[in-house]
Motif scaffolding. Structure first.
Motif, short mmCIF file in Angstrom:
data_model
loop_
_atom_site.label_atom_id
_atom_site.label_comp_id
_atom_site.label_asym_id
_atom_site.label_seq_id
_atom_site.Cartn_x
_atom_site.Cartn_y
_atom_site.Cartn_z
N GLU A 62 5.16 -0.51 5.96
CA GLU A 62 4.05 -1.45 5.93
C GLU A 62 2.83 -0.52 5.22
O GLU A 62 2.22 -1.43 4.78
CB GLU A 62 3.84 -1.34 7.56
N ASP A 63 2.76 0.43 5.28
CA ASP A 63 1.58 1.40 4.61
C ASP A 63 1.79 1.17 3.18
O ASP A 63 0.82 1.19 2.10
CB ASP A 63 1.78 2.87 5.09
N LYS A 64 3.02 1.22 2.74
CA LYS A 64 3.45 0.93 1.14
C LYS A 64 3.16 -0.32 0.79
O LYS A 64 3.44 -0.87 -0.41
CB LYS A 64 4.91 1.35 0.71
N THR A 65 2.97 -1.39 1.70
CA THR A 65 3.04 -2.84 1.08
C THR A 65 1.56 -3.15 0.76
O THR A 65 0.56 -2.68 1.41
CB THR A 65 3.51 -3.69 2.26
N ARG A 66 1.27 -3.88 -0.20
CA ARG A 66 0.05 -4.18 -0.79
C ARG A 66 -0.04 -5.80 -0.80
O ARG A 66 0.78 -6.65 -0.88
CB ARG A 66 0.08 -3.83 -2.23
N CYS A 67 -1.36 -6.00 -0.32
CA CYS A 67 -1.54 -7.29 -0.31
C CYS A 67 -2.49 -7.87 -1.68
O CYS A 67 -3.56 -7.41 -1.86
CB CYS A 67 -2.31 -7.79 0.90
#
Length: 724
Positions: free
Chosen positions: A259-264
């Motif tokens: 989740e920390d490596k997911t970008r939006c």
């Protein structure tokens, strides 16, 4: 030819002497042109050409490089897509190349088609002789260039970084470019092309793969995923995973690290306007307006009603006056009197008077003539009206018999209508009495009343279901039929079985001899019995079901948690889901998760996109093995200085991943050092500019005279020396 571009044209072209070379970095992605000895190129643009037509004039314009969307809206681009002169990093469309060179020289400030400066232009490794000869022909014959030099872009980048002290004299230059990836070994400062390696994978394939993944994941936002935007997202968010399998498992498990490596990426979204409800003052104002409108309508209706009453009263007075005069007129003068009034007979005037009287009562809102009085009149006149029914048939003539049958039918119909009306009135009174009693009981003890209703509803629903099961299964509940199936007799209810019995009896009685069914009155009586509907078949008049419906509606009124049972054999109630819902901010968010490292992974595993070739780490091993036969110590010298250059080496983690991959194919303890160029995008042009500014550069070029005298064979053997 007209150009459309936002690039400013240089104005100092005439200040440079004719001996100053022009340096061109002709890459598959970008075209860079400038002067030798300078630190930066003067003109940089995309290496593509588009030729649309103007929508109104039909004029064809040439769009080179990045286009301006505000200007292109006036042109028809449907039949002219952007085209590149390259195919796998090799120039093969020289007509498009001519447009690009025209635009590059024009933006550099050249006046006319003659270029009186030497030109140094880059090319790919082991460029085909045909492509090199066509490029030389274009430069010499179209632009009149005095001399030309060809050099490899990755080699210029390696030599430039060698001057900066980043890499050594011996090493590997790995260049992941736009459409291809090259590996060039350097020995003693010179490239060894026999040990070079190439793979048809590059930044173009990474962007295209990224665009496909986003389009499949968010098909409703496909128009947002333009090539330029996906390119920016790739350079901003993508990275190379140290271990692709472990990284994929990390995202598959959905851990906190994933989740920390997911970008939006938030797409433009405007929240819908929320309409606020009217205030109390506004509601009061609307109510006052509505009340005034209602009062005005009531006044208009009252005025219309008063006018109608006046008209009817005048009409009644006129009709009464006519009737009074008609009584005073003699019999012989009646026709002439009626001819003046417009009525045909006295009965017509009386009928009009009665109709006007009824209309006046209706207009005044008075009740109609009492039904009791009419019923009494009917009862009083019944004996006189139906007196013929009490006379025996043998005392009547044929006409009187016919009239007697008509009066008998009329009396039966009238009595049946009165009985039905009386029954409806009694049912209505009984229903009102029950509702009144229920309301009194509910007010006396609401909790007890609700419990009793639930119990009664349960009992009635069980009875109705049991009766329906008996009607369907024929009462076969003894468990003998273990399979659950029932026969024809068990599926019939009692009334249907009675009809079957009567039919069977009639068939046996009439089975022998001549069929005379219907000749006797008893046969028609049997027909009436067989066609008679049983009261059990009519579910609509079942008192238990009527009571169940009443209790269910009553429970729904006083108990908001009550849910009526769904009848067996009917489909479950489907809750209708709204087809459309208001879009929220989350609907316009593009989440970049596994795509961040999945797309750059094709540089090391091209088989992910269907290209059966080697990755960057395997290519380095292939180049090292090709040179290992010349000297045993050359392998360690090459791996001590591995330089990666080109636009596709800007991904974070690519150096560590490349080093780990090469270490897997090299012996344990081998010295491995992976370095990145100081400027992977512009170092090729920097090295070419530094090379062209050297004093020995003119000796590395070939002139136009040499081209006309020596021809293509000399171009085949031509090769510059990078160590001047």
């Amino acid at each position: 030819m007209p150009f459309i571009s936002q690039i400013q044209r240089q104005t100092d072209y005439g200040l440079f002497p004719s001996t100053t070379p022009i340096v061109i970095d002709n890459g598959a992605s970008y075209f860079r042109i400038g002067w030798a000895g300078e630190n930066e190129p003067r003109v940089v643009f995309r290496n593509i050409v588009q030729r649309p037509r103007h929508k109104s004039t039909g004029e064809t314009v040439t769009v080179v490089g990045d286009h301006d969307a505000a200007l292109l809206k006036y042109f028809d681009c449907t039949r002219s897509a952007p085209r590149s002169p390259f195919d796998s990093n090799v120039v093969y469309q020289f007509e498009i190349m001519e447009y690009i060179l025209d635009f590059g020289f024009d933006r550099l400030g050249a006046n006319g088609s003659e270029i009186d400066h030497p030109v140094l232009i880059t090319e790919c490794v082991c460029n085909p002789v045909y492509s090199r000869s066509k490029m030389a022909e274009l430069l010499f014959e179209t632009y009149g260039v005095p001399s030309v030099a060809f050099g490899v872009d990755a080699a210029f980048s390696y030599k430039y970084n060698q001057q900066l002290g980043i890499c050594t004299n011996d090493g590997l230059a790995i260049s992941p470019g736009f459409t291809t990836t090259h590996v060039i070994p350097f020995v003693d400062g010179e490239p060894v092309y026999k040990g070079s390696c190439r793979t048809n994978i590059g930044g173009y394939h990474v962007t295209d793969y990224f665009k496909q993944l986003l389009s499949l994941k968010y098909p409703h936002h496909m128009t947002r995923f333009t090539w330029e935007k996906v390119e920016d997202l790739k350079m901003e968010h993508c990275y190379v995973a140290p271990d692709y399998a472990l990284e994929a498992q990390l995202f598959q498990k959905g851990t906190k690290e994933a989740e920390d490596k997911t970008r939006c990426w938030q797409l433009p979204w405007v929240p819908p306007v929320v309409e606020e409800g009217p205030s109390e003052e506004e509601l009061a104002r609307r109510a006052a307006i509505k009340e005034r409108q209602g009062q005005r309508l009531r006044e208009m209706a009252e005025a219309k009603r008063s006018s109608r009453i006046n008209e009817l009263e005048n009409e009644l007075r006129g009709l009464a006056f006519l009737l009074k005069q008609l009584e005073q007129v003699g019999e012989e003068d009646i026709p002439s009197f009626l001819a003046d009034t417009g009525y045909a007979s006295k009965q017509e005037i009386e009928s009009a008077h009665a109709k006007a009287t009824q209309s006046l009562r209706k207009a005044k809102g008075e009740p109609k003539a009492e039904q009791v009085e009419s019923d009494e009149k009917i009862d009083l006149s019944a004996d006189e009206k139906f007196s013929l029914l009490s006379v025996p048939d043998n005392m009547l003539s044929a006409e009187q018999l016919k009239e007697k049958r008509r009066l008998n039918f009329l009396k039966t119909t009238t009595e049946g209508r009165q009985r039905a009306k009386q029954k409806r009135m009694e049912e209505e009174l009984e229903r009102e009495r029950k509702n009144r009693e229920d309301e009194e009981r509910r007010l006396a003890n609401p909790v007890l009343y609700l419990e009793e209703l639930h119990v009664k509803y349960k009992e009635l629903s069980e009875k109705v279901e049991q009766r329906k099961r008996l009607k369907t299964n024929g009462g076969n509940t003894n468990g003998n039929n273990l399979s659950g199936g029932v026969g024809r007799g068990e599926r019939l209810n009692a009334a249907q079985r009675e009809r079957m019995r009567l039919l069977t009896t009639a068939a046996f009685d009439r089975g022998k001899g001549e069929d005379t069914f219907g000749a006797r009155d008893e046969d028609w009586q049997l027909y009436k019995l067989m066609s008679k509907d049983n009261d059990d078949d009519d579910d609509e008049h079942d008192p238990e079901e009527v009571e169940l419906t009443r209790i269910s509606s009553r429970l729904q009124e006083i108990d908001p948690t009550f849910i009526p049972k769904v009848e067996s054999g009917t489909s479950q109630q489907v809750v209708e889901v709204p087809k459309f819902r208001p879009l929220t901010k989350e609907d316009f968010q593009v989440l970049l998760g596994v795509e961040r490292f999945r797309c750059p992974e094709i540089l090391f595993n091209p088989n992910l996109v269907g290209i059966d070739q080697a990755g960057m780490d395997e290519m380095a091993g292939v180049s090292i093995r090709r040179l290992s036969c010349d000297s045993k110590d050359v392998e360690d010298r090459l791996t001590r200085s591995i330089l990666i250059t080109g636009g596709s080496c800007l991904f974070p983690g690519i150096s560590e991943r490349l080093e780990a991959g090469i270490r897997m194919i090299r012996p344990c303890g081998s010295p491995i050092r992976v370095l990145r160029a100081s400027d992977p995008v512009l170092d090729a042009w920097h090295g070419a500019s530094m090379y062209a500014s050297a004093l020995q550069f003119p000796s590395q070029t070939f002139t136009r005279t040499d081209y006309y005298e020596k021809g293509e064979d000399w171009l085949r053997r031509y090769q510059v020396r990078y160590s001047l």
